[in-house]
Design a protein around this motif. Structure first.
Motif, PDB file in Angstrom:
ATOM      1  N   GLN A   1      -6.138  46.947  11.997  1.00 37.64           N
ATOM      2  CA  GLN A   1      -5.944  47.928  13.061  1.00 37.64           C
ATOM      3  C   GLN A   1      -7.010  47.755  14.140  1.00 37.64           C
ATOM      4  O   GLN A   1      -6.709  47.842  15.349  1.00 37.64           O
ATOM      5  CB  GLN A   1      -5.998  49.344  12.487  1.00 37.64           C
ATOM      6  N   MET A   2      -8.255  47.527  13.736  1.00 40.56           N
ATOM      7  CA  MET A   2      -9.344  47.324  14.683  1.00 40.56           C
ATOM      8  C   MET A   2      -9.086  46.112  15.561  1.00 40.56           C
ATOM      9  O   MET A   2      -9.286  46.156  16.788  1.00 40.56           O
ATOM     10  CB  MET A   2     -10.667  47.170  13.915  1.00 40.56           C
ATOM     11  N   LEU A   3      -8.625  45.021  14.976  1.00 42.94           N
ATOM     12  CA  LEU A   3      -8.360  43.818  15.757  1.00 42.94           C
ATOM     13  C   LEU A   3      -7.207  44.042  16.740  1.00 42.94           C
ATOM     14  O   LEU A   3      -7.273  43.627  17.903  1.00 42.94           O
ATOM     15  CB  LEU A   3      -8.045  42.647  14.825  1.00 42.94           C
ATOM     16  N   ASP A   4      -6.166  44.702  16.281  1.00 43.71           N
ATOM     17  CA  ASP A   4      -5.034  44.986  17.167  1.00 43.71           C
ATOM     18  C   ASP A   4      -5.447  45.922  18.300  1.00 43.71           C
ATOM     19  O   ASP A   4      -5.040  45.743  19.457  1.00 43.71           O
ATOM     20  CB  ASP A   4      -3.876  45.590  16.368  1.00 43.71           C
ATOM     21  N   PHE A   5      -6.274  46.929  17.977  1.00 44.27           N
ATOM     22  CA  PHE A   5      -6.790  47.851  18.986  1.00 44.27           C
ATOM     23  C   PHE A   5      -7.661  47.101  19.990  1.00 44.27           C
ATOM     24  O   PHE A   5      -7.590  47.346  21.203  1.00 44.27           O
ATOM     25  CB  PHE A   5      -7.591  48.958  18.290  1.00 44.27           C
ATOM     26  N   SER A   6      -8.478  46.187  19.489  1.00 49.78           N
ATOM     27  CA  SER A   6      -9.348  45.397  20.368  1.00 49.78           C
ATOM     28  C   SER A   6      -8.519  44.572  21.344  1.00 49.78           C
ATOM     29  O   SER A   6      -8.843  44.496  22.543  1.00 49.78           O
ATOM     30  CB  SER A   6     -10.239  44.472  19.532  1.00 49.78           C
ATOM     31  N   ALA A   7      -7.463  43.955  20.836  1.00 45.09           N
ATOM     32  CA  ALA A   7      -6.600  43.155  21.705  1.00 45.09           C
ATOM     33  C   ALA A   7      -5.920  44.028  22.748  1.00 45.09           C
ATOM     34  O   ALA A   7      -5.836  43.670  23.931  1.00 45.09           O
ATOM     35  CB  ALA A   7      -5.556  42.420  20.861  1.00 45.09           C
ATOM     36  N   GLU A   8      -5.454  45.195  22.322  1.00 40.28           N
ATOM     37  CA  GLU A   8      -4.750  46.102  23.231  1.00 40.28           C
ATOM     38  C   GLU A   8      -5.648  46.593  24.360  1.00 40.28           C
ATOM     39  O   GLU A   8      -5.198  46.754  25.509  1.00 40.28           O
ATOM     40  CB  GLU A   8      -4.202  47.296  22.445  1.00 40.28           C
ATOM     41  N   HIS A   9      -6.927  46.807  24.051  1.00 37.47           N
ATOM     42  CA  HIS A   9      -7.837  47.404  25.028  1.00 37.47           C
ATOM     43  C   HIS A   9      -8.820  46.389  25.624  1.00 37.47           C
ATOM     44  O   HIS A   9      -9.738  46.785  26.349  1.00 37.47           O
ATOM     45  CB  HIS A   9      -8.606  48.554  24.375  1.00 37.47           C
ATOM     46  N   GLY A  10      -8.643  45.122  25.326  1.00 35.85           N
ATOM     47  CA  GLY A  10      -9.511  44.104  25.898  1.00 35.85           C
ATOM     48  C   GLY A  10     -10.941  44.173  25.421  1.00 35.85           C
ATOM     49  O   GLY A  10     -11.873  43.878  26.178  1.00 35.85           O
ATOM     50  N   ILE A  11     -11.134  44.545  24.152  1.00 34.03           N
ATOM     51  CA  ILE A  11     -12.479  44.680  23.584  1.00 34.03           C
ATOM     52  C   ILE A  11     -12.835  43.411  22.805  1.00 34.03           C
ATOM     53  O   ILE A  11     -12.055  42.942  21.969  1.00 34.03           O
ATOM     54  CB  ILE A  11     -12.561  45.903  22.659  1.00 34.03           C
ATOM     55  N   ALA A  12     -13.997  42.883  23.080  1.00 33.90           N
ATOM     56  CA  ALA A  12     -14.508  41.727  22.336  1.00 33.90           C
ATOM     57  C   ALA A  12     -16.023  41.761  22.403  1.00 33.90           C
ATOM     58  O   ALA A  12     -16.609  42.470  23.228  1.00 33.90           O
ATOM     59  CB  ALA A  12     -13.978  40.414  22.926  1.00 33.90           C
ATOM     60  N   ALA A  13     -16.640  40.997  21.518  1.00 36.34           N
ATOM     61  CA  ALA A  13     -18.099  40.919  21.537  1.00 36.34           C
ATOM     62  C   ALA A  13     -18.560  40.084  22.729  1.00 36.34           C
ATOM     63  O   ALA A  13     -17.902  39.119  23.121  1.00 36.34           O
ATOM     64  CB  ALA A  13     -18.598  40.303  20.237  1.00 36.34           C
ATOM     65  N   GLN A  14     -19.689  40.482  23.318  1.00 39.96           N
ATOM     66  CA  GLN A  14     -20.349  39.623  24.298  1.00 39.96           C
ATOM     67  C   GLN A  14     -21.230  38.671  23.505  1.00 39.96           C
ATOM     68  O   GLN A  14     -22.111  39.100  22.757  1.00 39.96           O
ATOM     69  CB  GLN A  14     -21.188  40.441  25.275  1.00 39.96           C
ATOM     70  N   ILE A  15     -20.995  37.383  23.668  1.00 43.11           N
ATOM     71  CA  ILE A  15     -21.587  36.416  22.736  1.00 43.11           C
ATOM     72  C   ILE A  15     -22.386  35.333  23.451  1.00 43.11           C
ATOM     73  O   ILE A  15     -22.209  35.076  24.645  1.00 43.11           O
ATOM     74  CB  ILE A  15     -20.501  35.745  21.873  1.00 43.11           C
ATOM     75  N   GLU A  16     -23.254  34.708  22.666  1.00 46.25           N
ATOM     76  CA  GLU A  16     -23.896  33.451  23.031  1.00 46.25           C
ATOM     77  C   GLU A  16     -23.517  32.447  21.951  1.00 46.25           C
ATOM     78  O   GLU A  16     -23.840  32.642  20.778  1.00 46.25           O
ATOM     79  CB  GLU A  16     -25.413  33.610  23.103  1.00 46.25           C
ATOM     80  N   THR A  17     -22.809  31.406  22.335  1.00 44.51           N
ATOM     81  CA  THR A  17     -22.354  30.405  21.376  1.00 44.51           C
ATOM     82  C   THR A  17     -23.458  29.387  21.135  1.00 44.51           C
ATOM     83  O   THR A  17     -24.094  28.905  22.083  1.00 44.51           O
ATOM     84  CB  THR A  17     -21.085  29.700  21.890  1.00 44.51           C
ATOM     85  N   VAL A  18     -23.686  29.061  19.861  1.00 44.54           N
ATOM     86  CA  VAL A  18     -24.795  28.184  19.489  1.00 44.54           C
ATOM     87  C   VAL A  18     -24.300  27.087  18.556  1.00 44.54           C
ATOM     88  O   VAL A  18     -23.236  27.194  17.935  1.00 44.54           O
ATOM     89  CB  VAL A  18     -25.935  28.979  18.801  1.00 44.54           C
ATOM     90  N   ALA A  19     -25.097  26.039  18.454  1.00 50.40           N
ATOM     91  CA  ALA A  19     -24.789  24.928  17.554  1.00 50.40           C
ATOM     92  C   ALA A  19     -25.361  25.202  16.168  1.00 50.40           C
ATOM     93  O   ALA A  19     -26.407  25.848  16.023  1.00 50.40           O
ATOM     94  CB  ALA A  19     -25.357  23.626  18.110  1.00 50.40           C
ATOM     95  N   MET A  20     -24.686  24.674  15.156  1.00 47.62           N
ATOM     96  CA  MET A  20     -25.126  24.895  13.779  1.00 47.62           C
ATOM     97  C   MET A  20     -26.541  24.362  13.554  1.00 47.62           C
ATOM     98  O   MET A  20     -27.331  24.964  12.831  1.00 47.62           O
ATOM     99  CB  MET A  20     -24.144  24.199  12.820  1.00 47.62           C
TER     100      MET A  20
END
Length: 348
Positions: free
Chosen positions: A301-320
């Motif tokens: 439900q949280m993921l579907d709600f996030s998609a519906e409302h445009g919610i996502a984490a603000q991220i910094e992508t890093v290498a392993m």
């Protein structure tokens, strides 16, 4: 059994180093997932340092996992090869107790099985998402909506579920005044969810350094807790306070910000005891509570709600290969707001 590359801590407090681990061959309702991204949670640091008790080593952390299904067992009914999926903080439970049958697997009365630093039904250690693949029973896998990028969706599997669940349970919505204590990896998602649910949202942060971000995420108000006047001005103001801080703090000043029948819910996980004066609760029938990540239905439900409302984490992508430096930066809160490892950078 398949051997795959991973990064693991060989012992408590050790740096994470390249290794190989074994994953079971999918059987029954298992799905094999090629991991594309894994969020970095403060829990990963805590557990590789035995913060919650002796760990199982070598330990591969990572419980914010997104990827693609590459193989299914013969009993799988919910997923097919190519599906975009996620795995969160746990990979099994008893499936029979009151909590499990109610879709609250995270509160399994016989003990939920964490994604790593735990043992599976066969007694073998479970290993987490800092690896190229994982095999999980489909009951503990969720579908990532197409509109959510796999990298920004990864932190939702822990930080998202952990903040969305108490907001729903304590009825955040129109007419409710909600405060989010702390504007970090958890807090920046809590603000977005509370706003999308229709609540009036206030951020309580030590300083005003993240005020612009907080307002951008949907906060209506932003106050610095280092200013004593904040506690005078906001006394008795809130229906709900979601505390996302992992450091031990004295709770009395925050409890007194609650209205009659208000609740302060702690979703942080400090290693030390928290204290408060009961008289911070009694005069207004206030409550102190805690909450874990969500059950499987609510996680979806949280993921579907996030998609519906445009919610996502603000991220910094890093290498392993940079994971140890990432841990050091996370300890110093040098991220806005969540690190995510690109598993394409993990080579054999």
């Amino acid at each position: 059994m398949n051997k795959i590359p991973a990064y693991a801590a060989a012992r408590s407090g050790a740096r994470l180093e390249p290794t190989t681990i074994t994953r079971r061959t999918p059987a029954g309702a298992d799905v094999r997932i090629e991991i594309r991204y894994a969020g970095v949670c403060h829990t990963d640091i805590v557990q590789t340092h035995d913060g919650w008790g002796p760990g199982l080593y070598p330990m591969v952390p990572g419980h914010e996992i997104t990827g693609v299904v590459v193989e299914t067992g013969p009993g799988v009914t919910r997923f097919a090869v190519g599906d975009r999926v996620g795995v969160g903080t746990y990979v099994d439970s008893c499936r029979e107790c009151e909590a499990c049958t109610a879709g609250l697997e995270v509160y399994c009365l016989n003990g939920v099985v964490p994604t790593y630093n735990s043992r599976g039904r066969d007694g073998s250690p479970n290993q987490g998402g800092f690896s190229r693949e994982i095999v999980v029973d489909e009951r503990y896998v969720v579908r990532i909506p197409d509109s959510l990028p796999l990298d920004a969706a990864a932190p939702l599997l822990c930080a998202g579920a952990t903040t969305f669940s108490p907001l729903k349970h304590w009825n955040a919505g129109p007419g409710k005044k909600v405060a989010v204590l702390g504007m970090g990896g958890l807090g920046h998602l809590a603000v977005q969810y509370a706003h999308a649910l229709g609540a009036e949202v206030t951020v309580l942060s030590r300083t005003l350094s993240k005020q612009d971000d907080g307002l951008r995420f949907g906060a209506d108000h932003y106050f610095a807790t280092e200013d004593p006047k904040t506690f005078e001005d906001l006394a008795g103001a809130f229906d709900l306070i979601v505390c996302t801080i992992s450091d031990p703090i004295r709770l009395d000043p925050y409890l007194r910000l609650l209205r009659i029948d208000g609740a302060l819910v702690n979703v942080g996980a400090p290693e030390d005891d928290l204290t408060f004066d009961n008289w911070a609760l009694i005069p207004a029938r206030r409550s102190y509570a805690s909450s874990a990540a969500a059950g499987m239905p609510e996680t979806q439900q949280m993921l579907d709600f996030s998609a519906e409302h445009g919610i996502a984490a603000q991220i910094e992508t890093v290498a392993m290969r940079d994971i140890n430096e990432v841990f050091e930066r996370l300890e110093k809160a040098q991220v806005r707001y969540r690190f995510v490892v690109d598993l394409a950078t993990l080579t054999a």
